[in-house]
Design a protein around this motif. Structure first.
Motif, PDB file in Angstrom:
ATOM      1  N   PRO A 126       0.830  -1.210   0.000  1.00  0.00           N
ATOM      2  CA  PRO A 126       0.000   0.000   0.000  1.00  0.00           C
ATOM      3  C   PRO A 126       0.862   1.257   0.000  1.00  0.00           C
ATOM      4  O   PRO A 126       2.016   1.241   0.452  1.00  0.00           O
ATOM      5  CB  PRO A 126      -0.811  -0.121   1.293  1.00  0.00           C
ATOM      6  N   GLY A 127       0.286   2.341  -0.510  1.00  0.00           N
ATOM      7  CA  GLY A 127       1.018   3.591  -0.597  1.00  0.00           C
ATOM      8  C   GLY A 127       0.653   4.570   0.503  1.00  0.00           C
ATOM      9  O   GLY A 127      -0.173   4.298   1.373  1.00  0.00           O
ATOM     10  N   ILE A 137       1.125  -2.946   8.216  1.00  0.00           N
ATOM     11  CA  ILE A 137       0.589  -4.289   8.024  1.00  0.00           C
ATOM     12  C   ILE A 137       0.366  -4.943   9.385  1.00  0.00           C
ATOM     13  O   ILE A 137       1.181  -4.800  10.304  1.00  0.00           O
ATOM     14  CB  ILE A 137       1.556  -5.152   7.187  1.00  0.00           C
ATOM     15  N   GLU A 138      -0.705  -5.692   9.504  1.00  0.00           N
ATOM     16  CA  GLU A 138      -1.035  -6.372  10.745  1.00  0.00           C
ATOM     17  C   GLU A 138      -1.520  -7.781  10.429  1.00  0.00           C
ATOM     18  O   GLU A 138      -2.293  -7.985   9.486  1.00  0.00           O
ATOM     19  CB  GLU A 138      -2.141  -5.602  11.476  1.00  0.00           C
ATOM     20  N   GLN A 139      -1.074  -8.761  11.241  1.00  0.00           N
ATOM     21  CA  GLN A 139      -1.630 -10.106  11.170  1.00  0.00           C
ATOM     22  C   GLN A 139      -2.437 -10.356  12.440  1.00  0.00           C
ATOM     23  O   GLN A 139      -1.914 -10.272  13.555  1.00  0.00           O
ATOM     24  CB  GLN A 139      -0.540 -11.169  11.039  1.00  0.00           C
ATOM     25  N   ARG A 140      -3.723 -10.654  12.247  1.00  0.00           N
ATOM     26  CA  ARG A 140      -4.613 -10.878  13.380  1.00  0.00           C
ATOM     27  C   ARG A 140      -5.207 -12.270  13.220  1.00  0.00           C
ATOM     28  O   ARG A 140      -6.112 -12.479  12.406  1.00  0.00           O
ATOM     29  CB  ARG A 140      -5.697  -9.812  13.418  1.00  0.00           C
ATOM     30  N   GLU A 141      -4.657 -13.238  13.966  1.00  0.00           N
ATOM     31  CA  GLU A 141      -4.993 -14.642  13.794  1.00  0.00           C
ATOM     32  C   GLU A 141      -4.759 -15.021  12.325  1.00  0.00           C
ATOM     33  O   GLU A 141      -3.669 -14.912  11.816  1.00  0.00           O
ATOM     34  CB  GLU A 141      -6.426 -14.912  14.254  1.00  0.00           C
ATOM     35  N   ASP A 142      -5.803 -15.428  11.591  1.00  0.00           N
ATOM     36  CA  ASP A 142      -5.608 -15.835  10.200  1.00  0.00           C
ATOM     37  C   ASP A 142      -5.815 -14.686   9.221  1.00  0.00           C
ATOM     38  O   ASP A 142      -5.751 -14.881   8.008  1.00  0.00           O
ATOM     39  CB  ASP A 142      -6.582 -16.965   9.843  1.00  0.00           C
ATOM     40  N   LEU A 144      -4.855 -11.190   7.358  1.00  0.00           N
ATOM     41  CA  LEU A 144      -3.792 -10.251   7.005  1.00  0.00           C
ATOM     42  C   LEU A 144      -4.443  -8.921   6.670  1.00  0.00           C
ATOM     43  O   LEU A 144      -5.294  -8.850   5.779  1.00  0.00           O
ATOM     44  CB  LEU A 144      -3.004 -10.764   5.801  1.00  0.00           C
ATOM     45  N   LEU A 145      -4.052  -7.892   7.377  1.00  0.00           N
ATOM     46  CA  LEU A 145      -4.696  -6.588   7.223  1.00  0.00           C
ATOM     47  C   LEU A 145      -3.663  -5.538   6.842  1.00  0.00           C
ATOM     48  O   LEU A 145      -2.561  -5.491   7.403  1.00  0.00           O
ATOM     49  CB  LEU A 145      -5.387  -6.165   8.522  1.00  0.00           C
ATOM     50  N   ALA A 146      -4.027  -4.700   5.871  1.00  0.00           N
ATOM     51  CA  ALA A 146      -3.220  -3.548   5.487  1.00  0.00           C
ATOM     52  C   ALA A 146      -4.009  -2.293   5.842  1.00  0.00           C
ATOM     53  O   ALA A 146      -5.185  -2.164   5.464  1.00  0.00           O
ATOM     54  CB  ALA A 146      -2.915  -3.582   3.996  1.00  0.00           C
ATOM     55  N   HIS A 147      -3.388  -1.379   6.553  1.00  0.00           N
ATOM     56  CA  HIS A 147      -4.044  -0.155   6.997  1.00  0.00           C
ATOM     57  C   HIS A 147      -3.339   1.049   6.374  1.00  0.00           C
ATOM     58  O   HIS A 147      -2.112   1.073   6.264  1.00  0.00           O
ATOM     59  CB  HIS A 147      -3.990  -0.026   8.518  1.00  0.00           C
ATOM     60  N   CYS A 148      -4.139   2.033   5.993  1.00  0.00           N
ATOM     61  CA  CYS A 148      -3.574   3.275   5.459  1.00  0.00           C
ATOM     62  C   CYS A 148      -4.536   4.401   5.814  1.00  0.00           C
ATOM     63  O   CYS A 148      -5.560   4.598   5.147  1.00  0.00           O
ATOM     64  CB  CYS A 148      -3.379   3.178   3.951  1.00  0.00           C
ATOM     65  N   GLN A 151      -8.402   3.848   5.835  1.00  0.00           N
ATOM     66  CA  GLN A 151      -8.718   2.754   4.928  1.00  0.00           C
ATOM     67  C   GLN A 151      -8.105   1.456   5.458  1.00  0.00           C
ATOM     68  O   GLN A 151      -6.941   1.428   5.866  1.00  0.00           O
ATOM     69  CB  GLN A 151      -8.197   3.043   3.524  1.00  0.00           C
ATOM     70  N   HIS A 152      -8.926   0.397   5.437  1.00  0.00           N
ATOM     71  CA  HIS A 152      -8.507  -0.886   5.989  1.00  0.00           C
ATOM     72  C   HIS A 152      -8.820  -1.976   4.961  1.00  0.00           C
ATOM     73  O   HIS A 152      -9.912  -2.019   4.403  1.00  0.00           O
ATOM     74  CB  HIS A 152      -9.233  -1.156   7.302  1.00  0.00           C
ATOM     75  N   MET A 153      -7.872  -2.854   4.746  1.00  0.00           N
ATOM     76  CA  MET A 153      -8.000  -3.850   3.691  1.00  0.00           C
ATOM     77  C   MET A 153      -7.536  -5.210   4.176  1.00  0.00           C
ATOM     78  O   MET A 153      -6.461  -5.322   4.770  1.00  0.00           O
ATOM     79  CB  MET A 153      -7.181  -3.423   2.474  1.00  0.00           C
ATOM     80  N   ALA A 154      -8.359  -6.227   3.931  1.00  0.00           N
ATOM     81  CA  ALA A 154      -7.937  -7.602   4.160  1.00  0.00           C
ATOM     82  C   ALA A 154      -7.289  -8.132   2.894  1.00  0.00           C
ATOM     83  O   ALA A 154      -7.819  -7.955   1.793  1.00  0.00           O
ATOM     84  CB  ALA A 154      -9.140  -8.461   4.539  1.00  0.00           C
ATOM     85  N   VAL A 155      -6.140  -8.768   3.041  1.00  0.00           N
ATOM     86  CA  VAL A 155      -5.456  -9.434   1.936  1.00  0.00           C
ATOM     87  C   VAL A 155      -5.739 -10.926   2.087  1.00  0.00           C
ATOM     88  O   VAL A 155      -5.346 -11.550   3.082  1.00  0.00           O
ATOM     89  CB  VAL A 155      -3.955  -9.158   1.950  1.00  0.00           C
ATOM     90  N   LEU A 156      -6.441 -11.485   1.123  1.00  0.00           N
ATOM     91  CA  LEU A 156      -6.962 -12.849   1.209  1.00  0.00           C
ATOM     92  C   LEU A 156      -6.143 -13.764   0.309  1.00  0.00           C
ATOM     93  O   LEU A 156      -6.064 -13.550  -0.906  1.00  0.00           O
ATOM     94  CB  LEU A 156      -8.432 -12.866   0.796  1.00  0.00           C
TER      95      LEU A 156
END
Length: 596
Positions: A126-127, A137-142, A144-148, A151-156
């Motif tokens: 992310p930019g 970037i955050e890993q919460r259990e299973d 993967l989350l990118a925050h900016c 704006q919050h995005m799950a990477v699946l």
């Protein structure tokens, strides 16, 4: 392929879902993706900010060749990578759900092994949204989350290898084989919870998206000689219609240069009244009445909000456009400045009156009815046009010097002519129709006396000049002139502004920017209005051939190199293509075109 960090503009495919768009280069990298709407600060903007803009990369690890196409009658992009060891297909879509729009933004990248084995690599970075937020970037259990910022995005990740998680990016590698399937997807939200779709949901959404686009495209009526180009243009225009309001964005990007290294870099992620009018014209011809109704309703709501003034353009939600700002970014191929907002918001463009009235007239001609409040609004605006048409303005091209531009006067003539017709059709209440008739005729006489060059036998750029403006080719399309004066104008513009099938906007632009693609199709419409069908057909064939390999059109093209320039996809270019196709075959229109 890429020249340094930038891919050629002509290599980009565009996907969208009625709220936002993503631009995908030929090497599989997403370089532009604003969230949650196409006018928002982009979470991925390497197109304009290679160092900190952000991107999503997905491609083979070894050298490859590429073949791309849209799945038939969709905005779903398929990229086939071929390497020495095998072949793999990537299907990209911004998805919808089984029952329509999803309450979150979802992008699916499905990877299917076709033959052999191919080692693939991917990266999600992310930019900074033009240095307004620091992504993390955050890993919460299973998950993967990118925050900016907000704006919050799950990477699946499904069968794309074990993700490697860094502080600012996520990456991975995997191998495809015959019949294998892997999925990299994203579910994003603005300042709210993030939904985590399961793999079967992603597959369902992708198939629903393909089916949705094909169901929509079935209603397209054109079946003429340029069927593929017209359908692709219609699909590109649909990408630019902001579904929540019906607003029609002029383009999906900002600040892509009209000349590499130059400063003609503007933000077109707004609804121009001019472009909306041409879009309504095109959509009516294509029999897309739901889109037409949404666009006309939104256009009138915007006009009512700023009455008695009519703005040049409005935001996609109907507000007053933002003040122009310069962003801290390198720009596409070091073309600066990068801009957010557009300074033309404060200009006076008298031709906008004609754009509004012509679109409403065509709407009524297609069998629809105005409400009383809209009729009163239009009556007031017609009176306003009578008061203002003798003034100078910035013209259609949004210039910094106010003059008596010919195309602006022609636009005022259109406004008053259509106001009279709407009154005669019972759509505008009785106010001052005789005044509108008299002022309409006065505008035409004024243009004939002051905006005609006896030496060049052509309409001019502005009063008192011998310079030319390709926009005056529209005189035939709008019904201002379809005789000797239009014929003389066509000849002069071909002589002075044309370069093969390409046409520059106006005198003096050859060294300042590329040729303007819409003008190539305006020339087709002008020739068709003159009854010169063979010439129009030849020009149309050549102009359609200017599109990218995926059938998309940017704003401009460099005649010397064939390089695409300006924002993309450019609504005005695609609109001009559709309307030119129907100008050559008006009987192919799905709805009544109306007499001009």
């Amino acid at each position: 392929m890429r020249s340094g960090p930038w891919a050629p503009l002509g290599e980009y495919g565009v996907i969208g879902n009625g709220r936002t768009v993503a631009l995908i280069a030929g090497d599989g990298r997403i370089d532009w993706w604003p969230l949650p709407a196409l006018d928002a600060p982009p979470a991925f903007a390497a197109l304009l900010d290679p160092e900190r803009g952000g991107y999503v990369e997905l491609a083979p690890r070894s050298p490859f060749t590429v073949k791309r196409r849209y799945l038939e009658d969709t905005n779903v992009l398929e990229t086939t990578f071929r390497t020495a060891s095998g072949e793999v297909r990537v299907t990209d879509a911004l998805t919808v759900g089984r029952t329509g729009e999803l309450p979150w933004t979802e992008l699916v990248r499905r990877v299917d092994g076709a033959s052999g084995e191919v080692d693939m690599a991917w990266t999600v970075r992310p930019g900074s949204r033009f240095e307004t937020a620091q992504p993390w970037i955050e890993q919460r259990e299973d998950a993967l989350l990118a925050h900016c910022g907000d704006q919050h995005m799950a990477v699946l990740c499904f069968d794309v290898g074990e993700p490697r998680i860094g502080p600012y990016d996520i990456s991975g590698e995997f191998r495809t084989g015959p019949g294998s399937r892997s999925t990299l997807a994203f579910a994003a939200n603005d300042d709210g919870p993030v939904y985590l779709p399961r793999l079967r949901h992603l597959d369902e959404h992708l198939e629903a998206t393909i089916a949705w686009w094909r169901a929509w495209a079935r209603d397209l009526t054109y079946e003429g000689p340029w069927r593929a180009a017209v359908r692709r243009s219609a699909l590109a225009l649909k990408l630019l219609q902001y579904r929540p309001t019906g607003a029609l964005a002029a383009a999906a990007t900002t600040s892509l240069p009209e000349r590499i290294g130059g400063d003609r870099n503007y933000d077109y992620r707004y609804m121009w009244v001019r472009d909306a009018a041409y879009t309504i014209d095109a959509l009516l011809r294509l029999d897309l009445h739901q889109e037409v109704h949404a666009a006309v309703t939104f256009l009138l709501r915007c006009a009512r909000a700023t009455d008695p003034d009519l703005k040049v353009f409005y935001s996609l939600r109907g507000g007053t456009p933002d003040t122009q700002a310069t962003l801290n970014a390198a720009g596409y191929r070091d073309s600066r400045p990068v801009r957010s907002g557009n300074a033309a918001a404060e200009q006076t463009q008298l031709g906008t009156f004609g754009d509004l009235f012509d679109s409403v007239w065509r709407y009524v001609q297609a069998g629809h009815v105005l409400d009383p409040a809209s009729g009163r609004l239009l009556a007031d605006l017609a009176d306003r046009c009578c008061d203002l048409w003798r003034n100078e303005d910035a013209g259609l091209w949004e210039l910094h010097v106010n003059r008596h531009y010919t195309i602006s006067k022609m636009g005022c003539w259109v406004a008053l002519d259509r106001a009279v017709r709407l009154h005669e059709a019972g759509q505008i209440p009785v106010t001052h129709p005789q005044r509108w008739r008299e002022e309409r005729d006065a505008v035409h006489d004024w243009v004939d006396r002051n905006c005609w060059s006896p030496d060049k036998q052509s309409y001019t750029f502005y009063a008192g000049s011998d310079d030319l403006d390709a926009a005056t080719l529209l005189a035939g399309q709008i019904g201002f002139d379809r005789g000797d004066r239009l014929a003389g104008t066509v000849a002069a513009i071909r002589r002075e502004l044309a370069d093969g099938a390409l046409v520059y906007r106006y005198t003096g632009m050859r060294k300042a920017e590329g040729a303007f693609l819409a003008c190539s199709f305006w020339l087709v419409s002008a020739l068709a209005a003159l009854g010169r069908h063979d010439e129009a057909t030849n020009q149309m064939t050549a102009a359609v051939g200017l599109a990218t390999g995926l059938g998309l059109l940017t704003e401009e093209m460099d005649p010397a190199t064939g390089e695409f320039l300006g924002n993309l996809p450019q609504a005005l270019s695609h609109l001009a293509l559709v309307n030119a196709a129907f100008a050559l075959a008006p009987e192919r229109s799905g709805g009544p075109a109306g007499k001009r």
